[in-house]
Scaffold this motif. Structure first.
Motif, PDB file in Angstrom:
ATOM      1  N   TYR A  72       5.585   3.442  -6.731  1.00 17.09           N
ATOM      2  CA  TYR A  72       4.686   4.383  -6.074  1.00 17.09           C
ATOM      3  C   TYR A  72       5.418   5.187  -5.004  1.00 17.09           C
ATOM      4  N   ILE A  73       4.743   6.226  -4.517  1.00 22.06           N
ATOM      5  CA  ILE A  73       5.270   7.085  -3.458  1.00 22.06           C
ATOM      6  C   ILE A  73       4.226   7.122  -2.343  1.00 22.06           C
ATOM      7  N   VAL A  74       4.704   7.057  -1.101  1.00 22.43           N
ATOM      8  CA  VAL A  74       3.825   7.080   0.064  1.00 22.43           C
ATOM      9  C   VAL A  74       4.126   8.343   0.871  1.00 22.43           C
ATOM     10  N   TYR A  75       3.063   9.072   1.228  1.00 26.69           N
ATOM     11  CA  TYR A  75       3.196  10.286   2.033  1.00 26.69           C
ATOM     12  C   TYR A  75       2.650  10.022   3.435  1.00 26.69           C
ATOM     13  N   PHE A  76       3.402  10.448   4.438  1.00 29.48           N
ATOM     14  CA  PHE A  76       3.014  10.267   5.833  1.00 29.48           C
ATOM     15  C   PHE A  76       2.868  11.623   6.515  1.00 29.48           C
ATOM     16  N   GLU A  77       1.891  11.727   7.392  1.00 27.20           N
ATOM     17  CA  GLU A  77       1.808  12.854   8.324  1.00 27.20           C
ATOM     18  C   GLU A  77       2.114  12.257   9.679  1.00 27.20           C
ATOM     19  N   GLY A  78       3.197  12.705  10.282  1.00 23.73           N
ATOM     20  CA  GLY A  78       3.676  12.035  11.488  1.00 23.73           C
ATOM     21  C   GLY A  78       4.147  10.650  11.085  1.00 23.73           C
ATOM     22  N   ASP A  79       3.561   9.618  11.671  1.00 27.90           N
ATOM     23  CA  ASP A  79       3.938   8.255  11.280  1.00 27.90           C
ATOM     24  C   ASP A  79       2.804   7.505  10.591  1.00 27.90           C
ATOM     25  N   ARG A  80       1.771   8.225  10.104  1.00 36.25           N
ATOM     26  CA  ARG A  80       0.605   7.594   9.467  1.00 36.25           C
ATOM     27  C   ARG A  80       0.508   7.958   7.990  1.00 36.25           C
ATOM     28  N   VAL A  81       0.131   6.976   7.161  1.00 32.94           N
ATOM     29  CA  VAL A  81      -0.063   7.205   5.726  1.00 32.94           C
ATOM     30  C   VAL A  81      -1.232   8.162   5.520  1.00 32.94           C
ATOM     31  N   ILE A  82      -0.991   9.205   4.704  1.00 31.46           N
ATOM     32  CA  ILE A  82      -2.094  10.097   4.333  1.00 31.46           C
ATOM     33  C   ILE A  82      -2.433   9.955   2.855  1.00 31.46           C
ATOM     34  N   HIS A  83      -1.471   9.441   2.048  1.00 29.18           N
ATOM     35  CA  HIS A  83      -1.731   9.294   0.616  1.00 29.18           C
ATOM     36  C   HIS A  83      -0.670   8.392  -0.014  1.00 29.18           C
ATOM     37  N   SER A  84      -1.079   7.584  -0.978  1.00 39.91           N
ATOM     38  CA  SER A  84      -0.162   6.760  -1.779  1.00 39.91           C
ATOM     39  C   SER A  84      -0.503   6.991  -3.240  1.00 39.91           C
ATOM     40  N   VAL A  85       0.506   7.236  -4.063  1.00 43.12           N
ATOM     41  CA  VAL A  85       0.269   7.523  -5.476  1.00 43.12           C
ATOM     42  C   VAL A  85       1.223   6.730  -6.360  1.00 43.12           C
ATOM     43  N   LEU A  86       0.722   6.350  -7.540  1.00 45.03           N
ATOM     44  CA  LEU A  86       1.581   5.691  -8.520  1.00 45.03           C
ATOM     45  C   LEU A  86       2.550   6.693  -9.095  1.00 45.03           C
ATOM     46  N   ARG A  87       3.760   6.232  -9.402  1.00 47.53           N
ATOM     47  CA  ARG A  87       4.715   7.078 -10.121  1.00 47.53           C
ATOM     48  C   ARG A  87       4.230   7.218 -11.555  1.00 47.53           C
ATOM     49  N   HIS A  88       4.465   8.363 -12.149  1.00 44.23           N
ATOM     50  CA  HIS A  88       4.059   8.583 -13.540  1.00 44.23           C
ATOM     51  C   HIS A  88       5.134   8.029 -14.474  1.00 44.23           C
ATOM     52  N   LYS A  89       4.802   6.938 -15.133  1.00 42.60           N
ATOM     53  CA  LYS A  89       5.668   6.361 -16.156  1.00 42.60           C
ATOM     54  C   LYS A  89       4.834   5.397 -16.982  1.00 42.60           C
ATOM     55  N   PRO A  90       5.276   5.083 -18.194  1.00 40.19           N
ATOM     56  CA  PRO A  90       4.500   4.153 -19.023  1.00 40.19           C
ATOM     57  C   PRO A  90       4.299   2.823 -18.303  1.00 40.19           C
ATOM     58  N   LYS A  91       3.117   2.234 -18.479  1.00 35.74           N
ATOM     59  CA  LYS A  91       2.754   1.000 -17.787  1.00 35.74           C
ATOM     60  C   LYS A  91       3.785  -0.110 -17.997  1.00 35.74           C
ATOM     61  N   ALA A  92       4.390  -0.175 -19.169  1.00 39.18           N
ATOM     62  CA  ALA A  92       5.364  -1.227 -19.464  1.00 39.18           C
ATOM     63  C   ALA A  92       6.606  -1.112 -18.590  1.00 39.18           C
ATOM     64  N   GLN A  93       6.876   0.047 -18.010  1.00 37.77           N
ATOM     65  CA  GLN A  93       8.069   0.230 -17.199  1.00 37.77           C
ATOM     66  C   GLN A  93       7.882  -0.146 -15.732  1.00 37.77           C
ATOM     67  N   TYR A  94       6.638  -0.415 -15.302  1.00 35.46           N
ATOM     68  CA  TYR A  94       6.407  -0.781 -13.914  1.00 35.46           C
ATOM     69  C   TYR A  94       6.950  -2.185 -13.669  1.00 35.46           C
ATOM     70  N   GLN A  95       7.510  -2.376 -12.491  1.00 39.06           N
ATOM     71  CA  GLN A  95       7.981  -3.702 -12.125  1.00 39.06           C
ATOM     72  C   GLN A  95       6.796  -4.547 -11.688  1.00 39.06           C
ATOM     73  N   THR A  96       6.834  -5.821 -11.979  1.00 46.23           N
ATOM     74  CA  THR A  96       5.767  -6.724 -11.583  1.00 46.23           C
ATOM     75  C   THR A  96       5.811  -6.913 -10.073  1.00 46.23           C
ATOM     76  N   PRO A  97       4.698  -6.755  -9.376  1.00 45.93           N
ATOM     77  CA  PRO A  97       4.681  -6.922  -7.920  1.00 45.93           C
ATOM     78  C   PRO A  97       5.097  -8.324  -7.535  1.00 45.93           C
ATOM     79  N   SER A  98       5.881  -8.432  -6.447  1.00 47.76           N
ATOM     80  CA  SER A  98       6.336  -9.731  -5.994  1.00 47.76           C
ATOM     81  C   SER A  98       5.443 -10.302  -4.913  1.00 47.76           C
ATOM     82  N   ASN A  99       4.405  -9.561  -4.504  1.00 51.90           N
ATOM     83  CA  ASN A  99       3.497 -10.028  -3.432  1.00 51.90           C
ATOM     84  C   ASN A  99       2.614 -11.108  -3.951  1.00 51.90           C
TER      85      ASN A  99
END
Length: 99
Positions: A72-99
């Motif tokens: 994903y990509i995170v956009y900030f205005e100043g030092d605050r998040v204004i938007h977070s978006v998934l990268r465009h790619k096939p679902k099989a290419q996403y890495q499994t979250p480690s959280n």
């Protein structure tokens, strides 16, 4: 006339069988992947999600900064998040979250 009607029916018949699949925006993406929420500070994002793979410098007025993570990509205005978006790619290419 019957031949023309039959041809028209044969041509248009497959169009009536089309299926529309709608996925609500909130349900798109990867199970278990939590994007940074609007309003978080850069420090909070880094502590919760780790260091970004690429950090772009702020541009424009107001200053907008972009941090790129693997999924994903995170956009900030100043030092605050204004938007977070998934990268465009096939679902099989996403890495499994480690959280």
């Amino acid at each position: 006339m019957k031949l023309l009607s039959l041809l028209l029916l044969l041509i248009l018949a497959p169009l009536t069988l089309a299926e529309e699949i709608a996925i609500p925006i909130g349900n798109q993406g990867i199970n278990g992947l939590n994007l940074p929420k609007k309003g978080l500070t850069m420090t909070q994002v880094e502590s919760e999600h780790g260091a970004a793979a690429v950090k772009h410098d702020a541009t424009g007025q107001p200053p907008i900064t972009r941090w790129e993570y693997d999924n994903y990509i995170v956009y900030f205005e100043g030092d605050r998040v204004i938007h977070s978006v998934l990268r465009h790619k096939p679902k099989a290419q996403y890495q499994t979250p480690s959280n």
